[in-house]
Design a protein around this motif. Structure first.
Motif, PDB file in Angstrom:
ATOM      1  N   ARG A  41       0.644  -1.002  -0.103  1.00 46.37           N
ATOM      2  CA  ARG A  41      -0.324  -0.352  -0.368  1.00 46.37           C
ATOM      3  C   ARG A  41       0.277   1.407   0.110  1.00 46.37           C
ATOM      4  NH1 ARG A  41      -4.085  -2.237   4.063  1.00 46.37           N
ATOM      5  NH2 ARG A  41      -5.262  -3.033   3.246  1.00 46.37           N
ATOM      6  N   VAL A  45       0.870   4.343  -3.359  1.00 53.52           N
ATOM      7  CA  VAL A  45       0.193   5.383  -2.873  1.00 53.52           C
ATOM      8  C   VAL A  45       1.616   6.402  -2.964  1.00 53.52           C
ATOM      9  CG1 VAL A  45      -0.056   7.241  -1.144  1.00 53.52           C
ATOM     10  CG2 VAL A  45      -1.407   5.134  -1.182  1.00 53.52           C
ATOM     11  N   SER A  49       1.192   9.413  -6.480  1.00 55.81           N
ATOM     12  CA  SER A  49       1.856  10.304  -5.882  1.00 55.81           C
ATOM     13  C   SER A  49       2.436  10.710  -7.228  1.00 55.81           C
ATOM     14  CB  SER A  49       1.969  10.930  -4.737  1.00 55.81           C
ATOM     15  OG  SER A  49       4.016   9.807  -4.590  1.00 55.81           O
ATOM     16  N   VAL A 102      -7.199   2.183  -5.392  1.00 57.58           N
ATOM     17  CA  VAL A 102      -6.411   3.639  -4.813  1.00 57.58           C
ATOM     18  C   VAL A 102      -7.548   3.865  -6.467  1.00 57.58           C
ATOM     19  CG1 VAL A 102      -4.750   4.996  -5.433  1.00 57.58           C
ATOM     20  CG2 VAL A 102      -4.890   2.851  -3.797  1.00 57.58           C
TER      21      VAL A 102
END
Length: 106
Positions: A41, A45, A49, A102
């Motif tokens: 995870r 992420v 980004s 996501v």
């Protein structure tokens, strides 16, 4: 399942657009549970980004089964894919058989 939205209890197959799957090659074979999942995870992420992504979506429709849009990913893995009901999760949808998701709010 979208039972709370339309009464249908059957599971509907959802998948990320191919262009976004290609943007995450190092994490596709990640862990399924425990500490490995937490690390996965974090990696997802962190990678998300850094992506240059744009999403085009149509205005809201009366039918919850129709959706048209487009996602574009730039950078190291450029690409462009259409978006339809298979790539769209409605608010209130219950996810099953997946560790996490996501997404982008449209």
């Amino acid at each position: 399942s979208t039972a709370n939205l339309d009464g249908e209890t059957n599971l509907k197959l959802k998948a990320a657009p191919a262009v976004t799957q290609k943007a995450f090659p190092a994490v596709q074979a990640g862990a399924k549970s425990g500490a490995g999942l937490a690390a996965l995870r974090r990696d997802v992420v962190a990678k998300a980004s850094t992506l240059d992504v744009s999403v085009e979506a149509e205005a809201p429709q009366t039918s919850i089964h129709d959706f048209k849009g487009r996602v574009r990913v730039g950078g190291a893995a450029p690409g462009d894919d259409p978006l339809g009901p298979k790539e769209f999760l409605l608010r209130g949808t219950v996810l099953r058989n997946t560790a996490f998701c996501v997404g982008v709010v449209v």
